[in-house]
Design an enzyme around this catalytic site. Structure first.
Site, PDB file in Angstrom:
ATOM      1  N   TYR A 108       4.230 -41.197  37.366  1.00  0.00           N
ATOM      2  CA  TYR A 108       2.582 -40.857  36.707  1.00  0.00           C
ATOM      3  C   TYR A 108       2.601 -39.685  35.632  1.00  0.00           C
ATOM      4  O   TYR A 108       3.395 -38.868  35.801  1.00  0.00           O
ATOM      5  CB  TYR A 108       1.871 -40.458  37.992  1.00  0.00           C
ATOM      6  CG  TYR A 108       0.367 -40.142  37.255  1.00  0.00           C
ATOM      7  CD1 TYR A 108      -0.435 -41.076  36.958  1.00  0.00           C
ATOM      8  CD2 TYR A 108       0.084 -38.766  36.913  1.00  0.00           C
ATOM      9  CE1 TYR A 108      -1.875 -40.913  36.263  1.00  0.00           C
ATOM     10  CE2 TYR A 108      -1.399 -38.729  36.460  1.00  0.00           C
ATOM     11  CZ  TYR A 108      -2.145 -39.761  35.935  1.00  0.00           C
ATOM     12  OH  TYR A 108      -3.275 -39.677  35.520  1.00  0.00           O
ATOM     13  N   TRP A 110       0.862 -38.662  31.235  1.00  0.00           N
ATOM     14  CA  TRP A 110       0.110 -39.069  30.222  1.00  0.00           C
ATOM     15  C   TRP A 110       1.138 -39.255  29.060  1.00  0.00           C
ATOM     16  O   TRP A 110       0.720 -39.925  28.082  1.00  0.00           O
ATOM     17  CB  TRP A 110      -0.645 -37.792  29.951  1.00  0.00           C
ATOM     18  CG  TRP A 110      -2.224 -38.084  30.359  1.00  0.00           C
ATOM     19  CD1 TRP A 110      -2.599 -38.208  31.613  1.00  0.00           C
ATOM     20  CD2 TRP A 110      -3.466 -38.105  29.484  1.00  0.00           C
ATOM     21  NE1 TRP A 110      -4.075 -38.596  31.408  1.00  0.00           N
ATOM     22  CE2 TRP A 110      -4.497 -38.190  30.329  1.00  0.00           C
ATOM     23  CE3 TRP A 110      -3.571 -38.121  28.134  1.00  0.00           C
ATOM     24  CZ2 TRP A 110      -5.681 -38.454  29.644  1.00  0.00           C
ATOM     25  CZ3 TRP A 110      -4.980 -38.188  27.654  1.00  0.00           C
ATOM     26  CH2 TRP A 110      -6.060 -38.501  28.403  1.00  0.00           C
TER      27      TRP A 110
HETATM   28  N1  LIG Z   1      -5.173 -28.489  40.003  1.00  0.00           N
HETATM   29  C1  LIG Z   1      -5.455 -29.473  39.014  1.00  0.00           C
HETATM   30  N2  LIG Z   1      -4.349 -30.514  38.952  1.00  0.00           N
HETATM   31  C2  LIG Z   1      -4.636 -31.454  38.286  1.00  0.00           C
HETATM   32  C3  LIG Z   1      -5.708 -31.777  37.871  1.00  0.00           C
HETATM   33  C4  LIG Z   1      -6.805 -30.721  37.977  1.00  0.00           C
HETATM   34  O1  LIG Z   1      -7.876 -30.929  37.620  1.00  0.00           O
HETATM   35  N3  LIG Z   1      -6.638 -29.702  38.686  1.00  0.00           N
HETATM   36  N4  LIG Z   1      -5.751 -32.793  36.859  1.00  0.00           N
HETATM   37  C5  LIG Z   1      -5.043 -33.646  37.125  1.00  0.00           C
HETATM   38  C6  LIG Z   1      -5.385 -34.793  36.105  1.00  0.00           C
HETATM   39  S1  LIG Z   1      -6.704 -35.321  35.811  1.00  0.00           S
HETATM   40  C7  LIG Z   1      -4.097 -35.403  35.343  1.00  0.00           C
HETATM   41  S2  LIG Z   1      -4.314 -36.790  34.226  1.00  0.00           S
HETATM   42  C8  LIG Z   1      -2.867 -34.751  35.554  1.00  0.00           C
HETATM   43  C9  LIG Z   1      -1.833 -34.792  34.325  1.00  0.00           C
HETATM   44  O2  LIG Z   1      -0.648 -34.570  34.419  1.00  0.00           O
HETATM   45  P1  LIG Z   1       0.676 -35.102  33.398  1.00  0.00           P
HETATM   46  O3  LIG Z   1       0.051 -36.439  32.905  1.00  0.00           O
HETATM   47  O4  LIG Z   1       1.876 -35.221  34.194  1.00  0.00           O
HETATM   48  O5  LIG Z   1       0.686 -33.892  32.564  1.00  0.00           O
HETATM   49  P2  LIG Z   1       1.312 -33.701  31.187  1.00  0.00           P
HETATM   50  O6  LIG Z   1       1.392 -32.283  30.854  1.00  0.00           O
HETATM   51  O7  LIG Z   1       0.529 -34.530  30.252  1.00  0.00           O
HETATM   52  O8  LIG Z   1       2.642 -34.494  31.552  1.00  0.00           O
HETATM   53  C10 LIG Z   1       3.444 -35.367  30.449  1.00  0.00           C
HETATM   54  C11 LIG Z   1       4.929 -34.879  30.507  1.00  0.00           C
HETATM   55  O9  LIG Z   1       5.364 -36.086  29.706  1.00  0.00           O
HETATM   56  C12 LIG Z   1       6.289 -35.532  28.669  1.00  0.00           C
HETATM   57  N5  LIG Z   1       6.201 -36.401  27.672  1.00  0.00           N
HETATM   58  C13 LIG Z   1       5.296 -36.774  26.703  1.00  0.00           C
HETATM   59  N6  LIG Z   1       5.772 -37.847  25.918  1.00  0.00           N
HETATM   60  C14 LIG Z   1       6.835 -38.210  26.263  1.00  0.00           C
HETATM   61  C15 LIG Z   1       7.793 -39.316  26.255  1.00  0.00           C
HETATM   62  O10 LIG Z   1       7.444 -39.911  25.111  1.00  0.00           O
HETATM   63  N7  LIG Z   1       8.827 -39.286  26.972  1.00  0.00           N
HETATM   64  C16 LIG Z   1       9.190 -38.763  27.840  1.00  0.00           C
HETATM   65  N8  LIG Z   1      10.401 -39.056  28.601  1.00  0.00           N
HETATM   66  N9  LIG Z   1       8.416 -37.755  28.251  1.00  0.00           N
HETATM   67  C17 LIG Z   1       7.175 -37.429  27.597  1.00  0.00           C
HETATM   68  C18 LIG Z   1       5.751 -34.172  28.400  1.00  0.00           C
HETATM   69  O11 LIG Z   1       6.627 -33.555  27.776  1.00  0.00           O
HETATM   70  C19 LIG Z   1       4.991 -33.671  29.488  1.00  0.00           C
HETATM   71  O12 LIG Z   1       6.019 -32.943  30.338  1.00  0.00           O
HETATM   72  O13 LIG Z   1      -2.734 -33.377  36.126  1.00  0.00           O
HETATM   73  C20 LIG Z   1      -3.643 -33.411  37.252  1.00  0.00           C
HETATM   74  N10 LIG Z   1      -3.584 -32.317  38.114  1.00  0.00           N
HETATM   75  N1  LIG Z   2      -8.566 -30.400  25.737  1.00  0.00           N
HETATM   76  C1  LIG Z   2      -8.265 -31.187  26.863  1.00  0.00           C
HETATM   77  N2  LIG Z   2      -9.106 -32.231  27.302  1.00  0.00           N
HETATM   78  C2  LIG Z   2      -8.844 -32.802  28.256  1.00  0.00           C
HETATM   79  C3  LIG Z   2      -7.692 -32.839  29.105  1.00  0.00           C
HETATM   80  C4  LIG Z   2      -6.786 -31.538  28.866  1.00  0.00           C
HETATM   81  O1  LIG Z   2      -5.704 -31.380  29.451  1.00  0.00           O
HETATM   82  N3  LIG Z   2      -7.287 -30.778  27.691  1.00  0.00           N
HETATM   83  N4  LIG Z   2      -7.301 -33.664  30.113  1.00  0.00           N
HETATM   84  C5  LIG Z   2      -8.322 -35.064  29.963  1.00  0.00           C
HETATM   85  C6  LIG Z   2      -7.927 -35.813  31.488  1.00  0.00           C
HETATM   86  S1  LIG Z   2      -6.655 -36.345  31.827  1.00  0.00           S
HETATM   87  C7  LIG Z   2      -9.045 -35.864  32.129  1.00  0.00           C
HETATM   88  S2  LIG Z   2      -8.867 -36.650  33.912  1.00  0.00           S
HETATM   89  C8  LIG Z   2     -10.212 -35.337  31.679  1.00  0.00           C
HETATM   90  C9  LIG Z   2     -11.055 -34.777  32.870  1.00  0.00           C
HETATM   91  O2  LIG Z   2     -12.274 -34.432  32.810  1.00  0.00           O
HETATM   92  P1  LIG Z   2     -13.327 -33.637  34.046  1.00  0.00           P
HETATM   93  O3  LIG Z   2     -12.819 -34.046  35.453  1.00  0.00           O
HETATM   94  O4  LIG Z   2     -14.874 -33.755  33.414  1.00  0.00           O
HETATM   95  O5  LIG Z   2     -12.812 -32.224  33.664  1.00  0.00           O
HETATM   96  P2  LIG Z   2     -12.463 -30.920  34.405  1.00  0.00           P
HETATM   97  O6  LIG Z   2     -12.274 -29.919  33.083  1.00  0.00           O
HETATM   98  O7  LIG Z   2     -11.370 -30.936  35.333  1.00  0.00           O
HETATM   99  O8  LIG Z   2     -13.765 -30.655  35.083  1.00  0.00           O
HETATM  100  C10 LIG Z   2     -15.235 -30.133  34.275  1.00  0.00           C
HETATM  101  C11 LIG Z   2     -15.944 -29.328  34.810  1.00  0.00           C
HETATM  102  O9  LIG Z   2     -16.309 -29.487  36.217  1.00  0.00           O
HETATM  103  C12 LIG Z   2     -16.760 -28.597  36.835  1.00  0.00           C
HETATM  104  N5  LIG Z   2     -16.641 -28.678  38.350  1.00  0.00           N
HETATM  105  C13 LIG Z   2     -15.754 -28.368  39.111  1.00  0.00           C
HETATM  106  N6  LIG Z   2     -15.868 -28.857  40.271  1.00  0.00           N
HETATM  107  C14 LIG Z   2     -17.029 -28.765  40.615  1.00  0.00           C
HETATM  108  C15 LIG Z   2     -18.099 -29.256  41.658  1.00  0.00           C
HETATM  109  O10 LIG Z   2     -17.630 -29.250  42.653  1.00  0.00           O
HETATM  110  N7  LIG Z   2     -19.297 -29.257  41.239  1.00  0.00           N
HETATM  111  C16 LIG Z   2     -19.693 -29.196  40.088  1.00  0.00           C
HETATM  112  N8  LIG Z   2     -20.876 -29.427  39.693  1.00  0.00           N
HETATM  113  N9  LIG Z   2     -19.146 -29.082  38.865  1.00  0.00           N
HETATM  114  C17 LIG Z   2     -17.682 -28.950  39.398  1.00  0.00           C
HETATM  115  C18 LIG Z   2     -15.774 -27.301  36.475  1.00  0.00           C
HETATM  116  O11 LIG Z   2     -16.783 -26.207  36.219  1.00  0.00           O
HETATM  117  C19 LIG Z   2     -15.264 -28.174  35.194  1.00  0.00           C
HETATM  118  O12 LIG Z   2     -15.321 -27.040  34.114  1.00  0.00           O
HETATM  119  O13 LIG Z   2     -10.477 -34.474  30.791  1.00  0.00           O
HETATM  120  C20 LIG Z   2      -9.461 -34.713  29.678  1.00  0.00           C
HETATM  121  N10 LIG Z   2      -9.842 -33.923  28.604  1.00  0.00           N
HETATM  122 MO   LIG Z   3      -6.529 -36.962  34.064  1.00  0.00          MO
END
Ligand SMILES: Nc1nc2c(c(=O)[nH]1)N[C@H]1C(S)=C(S)[C@@H](COP(=O)(O)OP(=O)(O)OC[C@H]3O[C@@H](n4cnc5c(=O)[nH]c(N)nc54)[C@H](O)[C@@H]3O)O[C@H]1N2
Ligand SMILES: Nc1nc2c(c(=O)[nH]1)N[C@H]1C(S)=C(S)[C@@H](COP(=O)(O)OP(=O)(O)OC[C@H]3O[C@@H](n4cnc5c(=O)[nH]c(N)nc54)[C@H](O)[C@@H]3O)O[C@H]1N2
Ligand SMILES: [Mo]
Length: 761
Positions: A108, A110
């Protein structure tokens, strides 16, 4: 015509320039009204000292095939032939001894924008040719939403995009957007696959027009964007479900529900109503009840209940809310409220999921048809819900429960990761570390020495997206961008495709893998697929010179439920054909704490739990505003957001005072699962007892200051628990996490910007 040189990234599109000295620089893309600055940081990665330069093998694996040196050992660099021979031999042996299901290729992450070089697709294509792999389903973004939504609306409405009304409808018709969870502009800077234009900021302004209102329920006021007619209502984390149920309860008690809609389009109202009115369990789910749980004044809840009578209301529920214990239930409660008020299917009314979570939600772009890298068929049927990776590797139980089934837990001998960073994204990283000590071999392709690379045995250097040619396009955007190679790959880095082609060659699979196409042939081939589906776009050569093509989008949007509302009343692919306010299937499963209707099910970790006596702060880990997850944490935008080099954690001033802490202190954030260091920032815009530390700082456990495995990098996943949201979906539940914070007075860790390679790099 001048050749337009562009670079497509998840942050959007950039123009590529070369200085006279040949250095690459990026500039904002002129047609983008609100370009993100963050992607400019990609140039800093081109020659970063933490790039993986050459294939590298962990010393303990090379010398003794040990497993527990993962995370601490140094690495021995080898040439490509040696690395690929070793890996081909290892893959062959694992397959012969344990079968293909012993290979985990869920991988998994991005990765990067770019249709052809999409790293996990390249990996899956290769592994499928090799006989298959144990895979994963769903995402960390939406792991439990994706499972509950089909039970409510049917499989056609199983993701956020399928439910969202369009911005033009919201601007034209919605009176009030009632949002549970954040609407943060920084999140909308991002789109998986890239975008041509950032349109969210402009649309958001429509909510500033007279007569319109945005009400945001969130534990931190930064979730209310600026420039709108907005109101922030502080809420205790993980209690949104209670507030949503109470609004519905007050509506029922006043007799203001929409009886026609309920009768015509929903199923199970009786069970739902009985629960809300306390007939099932003796507890009336009214505003006073929800007020006590959530900290939201009961008058506020009653006022909201009245509002549905007078205007078009769009309930928006953030993705973050289902990333928490029983997060499914808040979604169900939101859907049920939208249904009983009869707003579903009206222009700009009803339910939206994740407005502003990314750039595309609310954009009026019907899925842009076009091909992906063909992955082939996976002959192995084993899979896990994505966030159960540590359960899979540790095998502490014989099965993993998922949506009414017990999944087998195959023994995994080889983990192959390409394009993701589990030591960023997974919960309870100290547990993940133990899990990663189980398989005999871990293989990672990476650009940089991330925490995941440092837990692998075979690390293969991947080229950055700036170092290869590709087609950047998101299926939720109407731009196709020619993302051109701007620099040669760093040191000995190769594209993932080239790495797999080399590996496939050693296994007799080369032709099957490459289909005798060069990388540029593939890019052209994929573009031709887009042209077949969108005949108005120019031929490849003209496109490649021009740099991009914008596919026309329809002038006005529709509510996705408009047809359902207008037509056949039992047309949804649910048990009843209608919107399920109660589900027999779920009720009969009798999952503990998961009744067959929306219900308040107490989270394991929240401020109302007895555990809060030991760990009295609720830690939120939102998306970082200065990077994309862990990507670009090394670049200036992210580094300059740190406090004295430490990842910021925010805290209410009153909570700091009782702990004798001040703004700028270096603190230890801890619970019984782990601990990390962070820099303290005081923020009166937080609900007291809530602290917030963004995801994405690089996990770096060290024995320092008398502490073991103290993460000096500051990843909040050292603290989060690794239990699925519920038995239903087993989604990630990072936002249910209790911690304590104290001053850290130990020695400062050294900033470690050296590759962990023997002899230095
Ligand atoms: N505590 C907490 N944890 C969370 C979340 C949260 O809200 N709270 N959010 C979750 C969510 S919504 C998401 S989507 C995940 C994101 O988790 P990830 O998608 O795993 O996070 P990234 O940092 O985007 O990791 C992508 C990795 O791929 C590598 N990469 C980029 N391009 C390429 C490529 O072309 N080839 C190769 N081989 N590698 C590449 C980058 O260097 C990077 O290390 O995290 C989750 N984790
Ligand atoms: N710049 C930037 N943009 C991103 C990403 C990034 O890494 N960087 N990641 C992308 C990805 S993979 C995803 S999945 C989306 C995620 O999009 P979201 O899931 O919407 O993003 P988060 O920032 O995790 O959460 C948004 C807000 O929800 C609030 N929140 C958390 N828990 C609770 C709760 O129990 N109740 C309420 N009411 N609020 C709560 C927090 O205050 C937080 O600021 O964002 C995307 N956009
Ligand atoms: Mo995500």
């Amino acid at each position: 015509m001048d050749v337009m040189r562009l670079f497509g990234s998840h942050f959007g599109t950039y123009e590529v320039r070369h200085t006279e000295a040949g250095e690459v620089s990026l500039a904002p893309f002129a047609p983008d009204p609100q370009p993100s600055d963050l992607g400019l940081g990609f140039t800093e990665m081109l020659e970063h000292p933490l790039r993986v330069a050459r294939p590298a093998i962990r010393s303990g694996w090379l010398e003794r095939r040990d497993r527990d040196g993962r995370g601490t050992d140094d690495y021995v660099e080898v040439d490509w032939d040696t690395a690929l021979d070793l890996l081909a031999e290892e893959l062959t042996e694992v397959r012969a001894k344990h079968g293909n299901r012993a290979i985990f290729g869920g991988s998994y992450g991005w990765a990067s924008a770019g249709r052809f070089h999409h790293a996990p697709s390249q990996l899956k294509r290769f592994l499928n040719l090799f006989g298959g792999f144990t895979s994963s389903v769903h995402t960390y973004s939406f792991g439990s939403g994706a499972v509950i939504l089909p039970h409510i609306f049917g499989k056609d409405f199983s993701d956020a995009y399928a439910v969202a009304p369009t911005w033009d409808q919201i601007a034209g018709n919605t009176d009030v957007v009632l949002s549970f969870g954040g609407m943060r502009l920084s999140n909308a800077e991002v789109e998986s696959g890239g975008c041509g234009r950032h349109e969210t900021p402009a649309w958001l302004q429509s909510l500033g027009r007279p007569g319109k209102k945005l009400i945001v329920f969130a534990p931190q006021d930064m979730d209310l964007p600026e420039g709108v007619n907005g109101e922030w209502v502080g809420i205790r984390p993980n209690t949104d479900c209670a507030v949503l149920l109470a609004i519905a309860c007050e509506i029922l008690r006043a007799g203001h529900e929409d009886r026609d809609f309920i009768e015509g389009f929903t199923f199970g109202f009786a069970e739902y109503r009985a629960y809300l009115l306390g007939e099932t369990d003796g507890v009336v789910k009214d505003a006073d009840w929800a007020g006590r749980l959530s900290g939201v004044p009961s008058e506020t809840i009653r006022a909201l209940a009245a509002m549905f009578r007078t205007g078009r209301v769009l309930i928006n529920i953030a993705w973050s809310i289902q990333r928490a214990d029983n997060g499914e239930m808040a979604y169900w409660a939101a859907a049920a409220l939208a249904a009983i008020t009869g707003q579903i299917g009206l222009p700009g009314g009803g339910l939206c999921i994740g407005l502003m979570a990314v750039n595309s939600i609310g954009r009026n772009v019907p899925r842009l048809a076009g091909p992906a890298v063909p992955q082939g068929r996976n002959p192995v049927s084993d899979f896990i819900p994505v966030a159960r990776i540590a359960d899979l590797l540790l095998r502490e139980s014989e099965s993993i429960h998922y949506d009414g089934r017990d999944l087998d837990v195959p023994r995994i001998e080889l983990v192959y990761w390409c394009g993701g960073n589990p030591f960023h994204h997974h919960q309870d990283l100290n547990r993940l570390r133990r899990a990663f000590w189980q398989p005999r071999t871990v293989v990672v392709h990476e650009m940089a020495w991330t925490a995941t690379a440092r837990h692998a045995d075979i690390v293969l250097p991947a080229a950055l997206p700036l170092e290869r040619d590709d087609l950047a396009v998101s299926s939720r955007d109407n731009w196709i961008v020619a993302s051109r190679r701007a620099a040669p790959p760093f040191a000995e880095a190769r594209s993932d495709h080239e790495i797999f082609a080399g590996l496939a060659g050693r296994l007799g699979l080369r032709e099957g893998f490459t289909e005798d196409r060069s990388e540029m042939d593939w890019v052209r081939h994929l573009y031709e697929g887009y042209r077949e589906a969108n005949p108005s776009i120019p031929e490849f050569d003209a496109f490649w010179e021009a740099g991009y093509v914008e596919v026309p989008q329809p002038p006005v949007g529709r509510n996705p439920f408009a047809d359902f509302r207008a037509g056949e009343r039992s047309a949804l692919a649910t048990e009843s054909g209608r919107i399920q306010l109660f589900s027999k299937t779920l009720a009969e499963r009798d999952d503990p704490g998961f009744p067959g209707h929306p219900a308040w099910v107490e989270p394991r970790e929240w401020l109302g739990a007895s555990r809060a006596q030991r760990f009295p702060l609720h830690l939120l880990s939102p998306q970082p505003a200065s990077r994309l997850h862990s990507q670009l944490d090394l670049a200036t935008a992210s580094q300059s957001s740190k406090i004295d080099g430490f990842e910021p954690v925010t805290m209410h001033p009153a909570d700091a005072e009782t702990r004798g802490l001040s703004d700028g202190d270096i603190v230890r954030v801890f619970n019984d699962r782990g601990a990390c260091l962070a820099g303290l920032r005081l923020d009166p815009g937080l609900v007291p007892q809530v602290v917030s530390q963004a995801t994405g700082a690089w996990y770096r456990p060290e024995d320092i200051g008398g502490f073991e495995a103290l993460d000096v990098g500051g990843n909040p996943n050292t603290l989060t628990h690794d239990k699925g949201t519920s038995r239903l979906s087993g989604g990630p539940s990072a936002n249910s996490c209790l911690v304590e914070i104290e001053a850290y007075r130990g020695p400062r860790p050294e900033r470690d910007w050296r590759a962990p390679v023997r002899g230095g790099a």
